[in-house]
Design an enzyme around this catalytic site. Structure first.
Site, PDB file in Angstrom:
ATOM      1  N   ARG A  46      25.771  66.520  56.372  1.00 19.70           N
ATOM      2  CA  ARG A  46      24.365  66.479  56.786  1.00 19.70           C
ATOM      3  C   ARG A  46      24.040  65.145  57.447  1.00 19.70           C
ATOM      4  O   ARG A  46      23.288  65.089  58.437  1.00 19.70           O
ATOM      5  CB  ARG A  46      23.450  66.730  55.591  1.00 19.70           C
ATOM      6  CG  ARG A  46      21.989  66.884  55.980  1.00 19.70           C
ATOM      7  CD  ARG A  46      21.134  67.347  54.839  1.00 19.70           C
ATOM      8  NE  ARG A  46      21.100  66.384  53.739  1.00 19.70           N
ATOM      9  CZ  ARG A  46      20.405  66.565  52.623  1.00 19.70           C
ATOM     10  NH1 ARG A  46      19.717  67.681  52.439  1.00 19.70           N
ATOM     11  NH2 ARG A  46      20.407  65.651  51.666  1.00 19.70           N
ATOM     12  N   TYR A  59      18.973  58.904  56.557  1.00 22.73           N
ATOM     13  CA  TYR A  59      19.398  58.514  55.219  1.00 22.73           C
ATOM     14  C   TYR A  59      19.936  59.708  54.442  1.00 22.73           C
ATOM     15  O   TYR A  59      19.767  60.865  54.850  1.00 22.73           O
ATOM     16  CB  TYR A  59      18.240  57.868  54.453  1.00 22.73           C
ATOM     17  CG  TYR A  59      17.176  58.834  53.966  1.00 22.73           C
ATOM     18  CD1 TYR A  59      17.143  59.241  52.636  1.00 22.73           C
ATOM     19  CD2 TYR A  59      16.212  59.338  54.834  1.00 22.73           C
ATOM     20  CE1 TYR A  59      16.181  60.121  52.180  1.00 22.73           C
ATOM     21  CE2 TYR A  59      15.243  60.218  54.396  1.00 22.73           C
ATOM     22  CZ  TYR A  59      15.223  60.608  53.063  1.00 22.73           C
ATOM     23  OH  TYR A  59      14.276  61.492  52.619  1.00 22.73           O
ATOM     24  N   LYS A  87      17.166  64.349  58.514  1.00 21.58           N
ATOM     25  CA  LYS A  87      16.785  63.551  57.344  1.00 21.58           C
ATOM     26  C   LYS A  87      16.496  62.129  57.800  1.00 21.58           C
ATOM     27  O   LYS A  87      17.304  61.209  57.646  1.00 21.58           O
ATOM     28  CB  LYS A  87      17.887  63.597  56.280  1.00 21.58           C
ATOM     29  CG  LYS A  87      17.394  63.198  54.888  1.00 21.58           C
ATOM     30  CD  LYS A  87      18.405  63.573  53.828  1.00 21.58           C
ATOM     31  CE  LYS A  87      17.958  63.159  52.434  1.00 21.58           C
ATOM     32  NZ  LYS A  87      16.744  63.876  51.985  1.00 21.58           N
ATOM     33  N   HIS A  96       9.940  50.979  72.758  1.00 22.31           N
ATOM     34  CA  HIS A  96      10.306  52.317  72.314  1.00 22.31           C
ATOM     35  C   HIS A  96      11.680  52.712  72.841  1.00 22.31           C
ATOM     36  O   HIS A  96      12.492  53.274  72.099  1.00 22.31           O
ATOM     37  CB  HIS A  96       9.256  53.339  72.759  1.00 22.31           C
ATOM     38  CG  HIS A  96       8.005  53.299  71.930  1.00 22.31           C
ATOM     39  ND1 HIS A  96       7.102  52.262  71.999  1.00 22.31           N
ATOM     40  CD2 HIS A  96       7.520  54.162  71.000  1.00 22.31           C
ATOM     41  CE1 HIS A  96       6.107  52.493  71.164  1.00 22.31           C
ATOM     42  NE2 HIS A  96       6.334  53.643  70.541  1.00 22.31           N
TER      43      HIS A  96
END
Length: 288
Positions: free
Chosen positions: A52, A33, A149, A103
């Site tokens: 980023r 995010y 992030k 997973h």
């Protein structure tokens, strides 16, 4: 009035937006995010945020669904559709929907893209309008890839709970005796008129506001140093600052219930805050 959000190609009232229960962002926190500020409906440091985001997507192997021009169009459109001259834009990309839950994941999933916006009340960075904050030091219990992030924020959530239970405003995380970052901020300290911040590592996120502080230091001739910072150095600092996209630069005047320096907002913070306000005014004609 219900705000408008973007979800997978649609503009929707926020209360009508929904994702699949098998979305990997929901099940695993398998998502990244960004939070981006618009001052006077003008995006601030968008290119740095998107750079980023691109890095976070690359590090997690999630496909970037858009190029920079498409991202800009979507974010600017979101700002147009919502209220507030100053807005905080939240942008999230998950790996997508995969059923059954497991997973491991199939390749070439279609990412889930979500954008929302909220009005943001911002004060000038002038010390007369800023409330100094308090901080406590906490052992860093998060995973070792804080440079991504990611929405996998349980560690930060638990740490933030400790912060509030202590009566402080923010936690400064310590790993193996070294300063890392705040639970949702980067850390700067001042000692003998020198600005110091921990160097970037796998457990420190490259903050967009953090980088902006470097630019302001270079522009105005302030001395700044990026290096490892020990806990005793932090405790002995003349000033401590916390930086983030929404909080900008916050002065810390109390650490672990003890005064930082004189216990008042420091002179170098006041100088840096004035430069920050001046730069915003230059870019967007924001009154400060």
């Amino acid at each position: 009035m219900t705000s408008t959000v973007y979800l997978n190609g649609e503009w929707l009232p926020a209360d009508q937006a929904a994702v699949s229960v098998f979305d990997r962002g929901f099940l695993f926190g398998d998502a990244v995010y960004e939070v981006i500020i618009a001052y006077n409906r003008q995006l601030f440091r968008l290119e740095q945020h998107l750079a980023r985001l691109t890095r976070s997507l690359s590090e997690t192997g999630i496909q970037n669904p858009f190029g920079i021009h498409e991202w800009r169009f979507l974010i600017e459109r979101l700002i147009e559709l919502n209220e507030g001259d100053n807005q905080s834009v939240y942008l999230q990309v998950s790996r997508g929907v995969s059923q059954p839950r497991r997973h491991n994941y199939p390749l070439n999933l279609t990412p889930t893209v979500f954008l929302s916006s909220n009005p943001l009340l911002l004060k000038s960075q002038r010390s007369s309008q800023i409330k100094a904050c308090s901080a406590v030091t906490l052992e860093d219990i998060r995973w070792s890839r804080g440079d991504i992030k990611s929405t996998s924020l349980l560690g930060s959530v638990l740490l933030k709970k400790q912060v509030f239970e202590s009566g402080a405003d923010e936690g400064i995380l310590i790993r193996d005796g070294w300063v890392a970052e705040g639970t949702a901020s980067n850390v700067f300290l001042v000692k003998e008129s020198k600005i110091i911040t921990p160097k970037i590592s796998d457990w420190i996120l490259t903050g967009v506001t953090r980088d902006f502080i470097f630019e302001l230091c270079f522009r105005y001739g302030l001395v700044i140093e990026e290096r490892d910072v020990s806990l005793p150095e932090l405790v002995d600092a003349d000033e401590i600052w916390l930086t983030s996209t929404t909080a900008e630069i916050r002065p810390v005047t109390e650490l672990n219930a003890c005064p930082v320096g004189t216990g008042n907002i420091g002179p170098l913070w006041k100088k840096m805050a004035a430069y920050y306000d001046r730069h915003k005014a230059e870019l967007f004609s924001c009154g400060s």
